[in-house]
Design an enzyme around this catalytic site. Structure first.
Site, mmCIF file in Angstrom:
data_model
loop_
_atom_site.group_PDB
_atom_site.id
_atom_site.type_symbol
_atom_site.label_atom_id
_atom_site.label_comp_id
_atom_site.label_asym_id
_atom_site.label_seq_id
_atom_site.Cartn_x
_atom_site.Cartn_y
_atom_site.Cartn_z
ATOM 1 C CG HIS A 121 -0.219 -0.066 2.528
ATOM 2 N ND1 HIS A 121 0.265 1.050 3.171
ATOM 3 C CD2 HIS A 121 0.086 -1.118 3.318
ATOM 4 C CE1 HIS A 121 0.839 0.692 4.306
ATOM 5 N NE2 HIS A 121 0.754 -0.623 4.417
ATOM 6 C CG ASP A 122 -0.325 4.261 1.306
ATOM 7 O OD1 ASP A 122 -1.206 4.955 0.785
ATOM 8 O OD2 ASP A 122 -0.508 3.578 2.332
ATOM 9 N N GLY A 139 4.881 -1.277 2.735
ATOM 10 C CA GLY A 139 4.126 -0.064 2.434
ATOM 11 C C GLY A 139 4.995 1.176 2.308
#
Length: 263
Positions: A121-122, A139
């Site tokens: 994520h991100d 992440g």
């Protein structure tokens, strides 16, 4: 016209581009946007607020747009944006972002993501990336253009990897890696410049000599690293690659991946 196998499940609201093929047993969620001339070979899952650019080829059991593996995520409509021309092989996974991380995971164009690789994520991944088998990003990682990450290697969350870096297989990357670096090892250390990659990108012999001399002064000269860094700052004008490396170091908030002698 797009071609959708009758066994595929495409929810109302999904957008499928012209010429795209959706193979057997694919699942396409209502918030998915798939560009033109893509090929989802079969048993591919695209869920969440996920957009995929034109001309991507996605192999079975890839899951794109799954929820972040982050306990703070509460189902917010965060996104995954994948560029054009990517090849995503069997079992690869890419997650949407988190609110605290800006809400977006981004993958550039013309990448090759081998089986069971993972983009957390991100993360932001540049163009022409190659992730070998089971290469994994935690992440919030930032990965530059034309980066190669070897098989079974893992990159710690929030780590930056500069343009044209090569990471060896079975490496654990905990620290930022300068552009054009070659890093390797269980706890990865900076071994040298990625000279093969630089030659492939048409660096002249003189440019290679100039950048190598800078590298030697910065990482293997006398004094502390901070002292050497200060001494080489004026060399930024000698070559764009030197300026890029120094700019990357200047923006860092995490430890820098250094040669073994500095560890």
């Amino acid at each position: 016209m797009s071609k959708i196998d009758p066994t595929a499940r495409v929810e109302d609201g999904a957008v499928i581009g012209e010429g795209t093929e959706i193979g057997p047993f694919c699942i396409i969620g209502r918030n998915a946007r798939i560009g033109t001339n893509c090929k989802l070979i079969g048993q591919v899952t695209v869920i969440g607020h996920t957009s995929i650019g034109d001309g991507c080829v996605i192999s079975p059991f890839a899951v794109l747009g799954g929820a972040p593996q982050d306990l703070s995520y509460k189902g917010e409509p965060t996104t995954l944006d994948i560029g054009s021309g990517n090849t995503i092989r069997e079992g690869a996974t890419m997650n949407v972002g988190t609110v605290k991380g800006g809400g977006k995971t981004r993958v550039g164009n013309d990448g090759y993501f081998m089986n069971n690789s993972h983009v957390g994520h991100d993360c932001v991944v540049g163009n022409n990336a190659i992730f070998a088998t089971s290469a994994t990003l935690g992440g919030h990682c930032e990965i530059g253009d034309a980066v190669y990450i070897g098989g079974l290697s893992a990159v710690h969350q929030f780590t930056r990897i500069g343009n044209y870096v090569m990471v060896g297989g079975l490496s654990g990357v905990r620290d930022d890696i300068i552009p054009y670096g070659l890093a390797n090892g269980q706890y990865a250390v900076l071994e040298s410049l990625n000279l093969i990659g630089m030659k492939r990108r048409k660096f002249t012999k003189q440019r290679l000599v100039t950048v190598r001399a800078f590298y030697q002064k910065l990482f293997h000269g006398p004094g502390t690293f901070a002292e050497r860094l200060e001494s080489v700052l004026p060399l930024a004008s000698e070559d764009p690659a030197i300026a890029e490396i120094l700019g990357f170091i200047g923006k860092g908030k995490r430890p820098l991946c250094l040669p073994t002698i500095e560890k």
